[in-house]
Design an enzyme around this catalytic site. Structure first.
Site, PDB file in Angstrom:
ATOM      1  N   MET A 101       0.858  -1.191   0.000  1.00 25.62           N
ATOM      2  CA  MET A 101       0.000   0.000   0.000  1.00 25.62           C
ATOM      3  C   MET A 101       0.888   1.233   0.000  1.00 25.62           C
ATOM      4  O   MET A 101       1.862   1.310   0.746  1.00 25.62           O
ATOM      5  CB  MET A 101      -0.920  -0.013   1.223  1.00 25.62           C
ATOM      6  N   ALA A 102       0.532   2.192  -0.820  1.00 21.25           N
ATOM      7  CA  ALA A 102       1.366   3.377  -1.034  1.00 21.25           C
ATOM      8  C   ALA A 102       1.254   4.372   0.117  1.00 21.25           C
ATOM      9  O   ALA A 102       0.256   4.403   0.837  1.00 21.25           O
ATOM     10  CB  ALA A 102       0.963   4.057  -2.341  1.00 21.25           C
ATOM     11  N   SER A 129       5.628  -1.228  -0.938  1.00 19.06           N
ATOM     12  CA  SER A 129       5.223  -0.637  -2.214  1.00 19.06           C
ATOM     13  C   SER A 129       6.338   0.195  -2.813  1.00 19.06           C
ATOM     14  O   SER A 129       7.080   0.885  -2.102  1.00 19.06           O
ATOM     15  CB  SER A 129       3.989   0.247  -2.005  1.00 19.06           C
ATOM     16  N   TYR A 151       5.761  -1.504  -9.732  1.00 26.28           N
ATOM     17  CA  TYR A 151       5.085  -1.080 -10.947  1.00 26.28           C
ATOM     18  C   TYR A 151       6.181  -0.848 -11.989  1.00 26.28           C
ATOM     19  O   TYR A 151       7.253  -0.335 -11.672  1.00 26.28           O
ATOM     20  CB  TYR A 151       4.299   0.225 -10.737  1.00 26.28           C
ATOM     21  N   THR A 177       2.956  -5.885  -9.843  1.00 27.83           N
ATOM     22  CA  THR A 177       1.528  -5.602  -9.968  1.00 27.83           C
ATOM     23  C   THR A 177       1.215  -5.274 -11.419  1.00 27.83           C
ATOM     24  O   THR A 177       1.793  -4.356 -11.991  1.00 27.83           O
ATOM     25  CB  THR A 177       1.127  -4.434  -9.057  1.00 27.83           C
ATOM     26  N   ARG A 186     -11.092   6.972  -9.492  1.00 33.53           N
ATOM     27  CA  ARG A 186     -11.573   6.903  -8.120  1.00 33.53           C
ATOM     28  C   ARG A 186     -12.301   8.212  -7.806  1.00 33.53           C
ATOM     29  O   ARG A 186     -11.678   9.249  -7.590  1.00 33.53           O
ATOM     30  CB  ARG A 186     -10.403   6.626  -7.178  1.00 33.53           C
ATOM     31  N   LYS A 254       0.956 -10.095  -9.301  1.00 33.76           N
ATOM     32  CA  LYS A 254      -0.234  -9.684  -8.543  1.00 33.76           C
ATOM     33  C   LYS A 254      -1.198  -8.924  -9.454  1.00 33.76           C
ATOM     34  O   LYS A 254      -0.790  -8.075 -10.235  1.00 33.76           O
ATOM     35  CB  LYS A 254       0.184  -8.788  -7.375  1.00 33.76           C
ATOM     36  N   HIS A 278      -7.331  -5.568  -7.060  1.00 29.29           N
ATOM     37  CA  HIS A 278      -6.759  -4.339  -6.491  1.00 29.29           C
ATOM     38  C   HIS A 278      -7.694  -3.725  -5.460  1.00 29.29           C
ATOM     39  O   HIS A 278      -7.801  -2.498  -5.331  1.00 29.29           O
ATOM     40  CB  HIS A 278      -6.458  -3.325  -7.603  1.00 29.29           C
ATOM     41  N   ARG A 281     -10.211  -1.141  -6.710  1.00 34.09           N
ATOM     42  CA  ARG A 281      -9.726   0.204  -7.020  1.00 34.09           C
ATOM     43  C   ARG A 281      -9.324   0.363  -8.484  1.00 34.09           C
ATOM     44  O   ARG A 281      -8.877   1.441  -8.881  1.00 34.09           O
ATOM     45  CB  ARG A 281      -8.532   0.543  -6.114  1.00 34.09           C
ATOM     46  N   GLY A 311     -10.688  -7.696   0.075  1.00 32.97           N
ATOM     47  CA  GLY A 311     -11.855  -7.935   0.917  1.00 32.97           C
ATOM     48  C   GLY A 311     -11.615  -8.734   2.168  1.00 32.97           C
ATOM     49  O   GLY A 311     -12.558  -8.936   2.951  1.00 32.97           O
ATOM     50  N   ARG A 313     -11.158  -9.619   5.763  1.00 35.99           N
ATOM     51  CA  ARG A 313     -11.459  -8.818   6.943  1.00 35.99           C
ATOM     52  C   ARG A 313     -11.409  -9.607   8.244  1.00 35.99           C
ATOM     53  O   ARG A 313     -11.754  -9.071   9.298  1.00 35.99           O
ATOM     54  CB  ARG A 313     -12.851  -8.174   6.817  1.00 35.99           C
ATOM     55  N   GLY A 332      -4.996  -5.772   3.274  1.00 29.73           N
ATOM     56  CA  GLY A 332      -4.624  -4.410   2.951  1.00 29.73           C
ATOM     57  C   GLY A 332      -5.242  -3.372   3.850  1.00 29.73           C
ATOM     58  O   GLY A 332      -4.683  -3.008   4.884  1.00 29.73           O
TER      59      GLY A 332
END
Length: 382
Positions: A101-102, A129, A151, A177, A186, A254, A278, A281, A311, A313, A332
Site C-alpha cells: 500500500m502506497a 510498495s 510497478y 503488480t 476513483r 499480482k 486491487h 480500485r 476484501g 477482513r 490491505g
C-alpha cells in the site's frame, strides 16, 4: 488498546499524536476502521477507503466472501491448531501477508517501518510498495521479511537499477503488480482533488520522482497524473518473461483474475500469483477476487502458489480462501486502519486478532493446520 486522537499538521495530511483517551479495545479488524475514520482527514479516509467508479467491485469483494460457506469436519481430534505455513519455500507464522500500500505516512507519521515492524513481530511477510513514503532500506532494517512490489517504470534501465537496490536491501521476493496500466477512476479522490502533502515523496522511485502528485486541480487526482508520468502503461508478457530471466528473487505476479493469465504468468517464471482486483480500485465491474480463486487454483495446478487479496477482513475469510485452494492471503485496508489508529502497536494488535480468529476458525472447522483447511469443502451461502 486505547483510542488515539490526532491533529492534522498545517497544510498537511500527515497526522501527529495529540492525546490518548480510554475506549473499549478493538475485538476485530472492523473496529479499527471506526477508529481510523475519527482520526484521518476526510480526503485521506476517502483515499484509503474508496474504490473506482461506482464502487460495485469494492462492495462485491465483501459480499462474495460472505457467500462462501465452509463445511466443518467433526471428531478430528484437533485441540490447538498450528497456524504455521510455508510460502515461497519459507516458513511464516500464519498464511497471511501485509498487502503493498502506497504512502503509509499519510495515515501515521511512523509509516512503513511501523507496519513492517508489526508484521515482522507477527512472523508474516510485509509487502513494501514502490510508492512507499519511506526508503526500502529503512523498511528492511526493521528485520521484517520484506517482499518488494513493483510497478513497471517507463525506462527499463531504471527497473534494472531498482532491482539491484531491492536485492541489496535484503528483500525476499519481487511482486509485480500488473492490473494498473492506468489508474482506476476513483471518484472520491477526483471530488477531493486529492494530492500528497509536500512532506511526502515516493521514496523508492528514482530521485523520488513524484513531483506531480503534490499539485492540486479541481476534478483531478494528482496521484493519477504522477502515476501516468512514472509508470509504463503497456507492460507485456515479454516484459514479464524478461523480468523472470533477470531477477534472482522469487517472482510473484499480482492482479490476475483470468485463469489463462495465471497460467501464462507461471509459464513466464512466476513462483506465485495473487488473485486480485486491487481491492476494487481498478476496473469497476471486475468480478470479486474470491469468485475467480477456484478457477485459478484449478488452472495452475502445481505450477505455482496462489494467493488471494481484496476484501479479507478476518480469520474466517482466511479459512475461506484456504478451503478454496489458496496458499495464503494478503490483507490491505485493515492494516492501514490499524496503523492510523495506533501506529505499530495498533498494527500488531490487528495481526494478533487475525491470528486468534484464524486459530479459532481452524479449530471449529476441525483442522490441525492451514494444509488441512485446503481439504475442506465449501458450499454457497444465501
Amino acid at each position: 488498546m486505547p483510542r488515539c486522537h490526532w491533529r492534522v499538521a498545517a497544510r498537511s495530511a500527515i497526522v501527529d499524536p495529540m492525546e490518548i483517551t480510554p475506549s473499549p479495545p478493538p475485538v476485530c479488524l472492523a473496529d479499527f476502521a471506526a477508529l481510523a475514520r475519527t482520526v484521518l482527514p476526510p480526503p485521506v479516509w476517502d483515499y484509503v477507503d474508496g474504490g473506482s467508479g461506482t464502487e460495485v467491485t469494492l462492495g462485491h469483494n465483501r459480499a462474495a466472501l460472505d457467500r462462501v460457506g465452509v463445511l466443518p469436519r467433526m471428531l478430528t481430534g484437533v485441540a490447538t491448531p498450528s497456524l504455521r505455513t510455508r510460502l515461497l519455500g519459507r516458513e511464516y507464522a500464519m498464511p497471511v501477508g501485509v498487502a503493498p500500500m502506497a504512502y503509509q505516512r499519510l495515515v501515521h507519521p511512523d509509516g512503513e517501518p511501523a507496519l513492517a515492524a508489526a508484521a515482522g513481530a507477527a512472523g508474516v511477510p510485509y509487502l513494501a510498495s514502490i510508492l512507499g513514503s519511506t526508503p526500502i532500506e529503512q523498511v528492511t532494517a526493521t528485520g521484517a521479511e520484506v517482499w518488494f512490489q513493483l510497478y513497471w517504470l517507463r525506462e527499463r534501465a531504471l527497473v534494472v537499477d531498482l532491482l539491484a537496490r531491492v536485492r541489496d536491501a535484503g528483500c525476499r521476493a519481487l511482486v509485480v503488480t500488473v492490473d494498473v496500466p492506468v489508474l482506476g477512476r476513483r471518484r472520491r479522490d477526483l471530488r477531493n482533488a486529492f494530492r500528497l502533502p509536500p512532506e511526502l515523496v515516493a521514496a523508492n522511485l528514482p530521485g523520488g520522482r513524484d513531483d506531480l502528485a503534490h499539485g492540486g486541480t479541481p476534478g483531478v487526482t494528482q496521484v493519477t497524473v504522477d502515476s501516468g508520468a512514472a509508470f509504463a502503461p503497456a507492460l507485456s508478457w515479454a516484459d514479464l518473461r524478461w523480468l523472470g530471466e533477470h531477477c534472482d528473487l522469487p517472482l510473484i505476479v499480482k492482479g490476475l483474475l483470468d485463469p489463462v493469465d495465471a497460467v501464462r504468468a507461471a509459464e513466464a517464471g512466476a513462483q506465485a500469483v495473487v488473485v486480485s482486483n486491487h481491492g476494487g480500485r481498478q476496473l469497476d465491474g471486475a468480478p470479486a477476487s474470491v469468485t475467480m480463486l477456484p478457477e485459478v487454483v484449478a488452472a495452475v495446478g502445481d505450477r505455482c502458489e496462489v494467493l488471494l487479496d481484496s476484501g479479507i477482513r478476518g480469520g474466517v475469510d482466511v479459512l475461506r480462501a484456504l478451503a478454496l485452494g489458496a496458499a495464503g492471503v494478503l490483507v490491505g485496508r485493515p492494516m492501514l486502519w490499524a496503523l492510523a489508529s495506533g501506529g505499530q502497536a495498533g498494527a500488531g494488535t490487528a495481526l494478533a486478532l487475525l491470528a486468534d480468529e484464524l486459530r479459532d476458525a481452524l479449530a471449529l472447522a476441525g483442522c490441525a493446520d492451514p494444509a488441512a483447511a485446503r481439504q475442506l469443502r465449501t458450499v454457497p451461502m444465501g
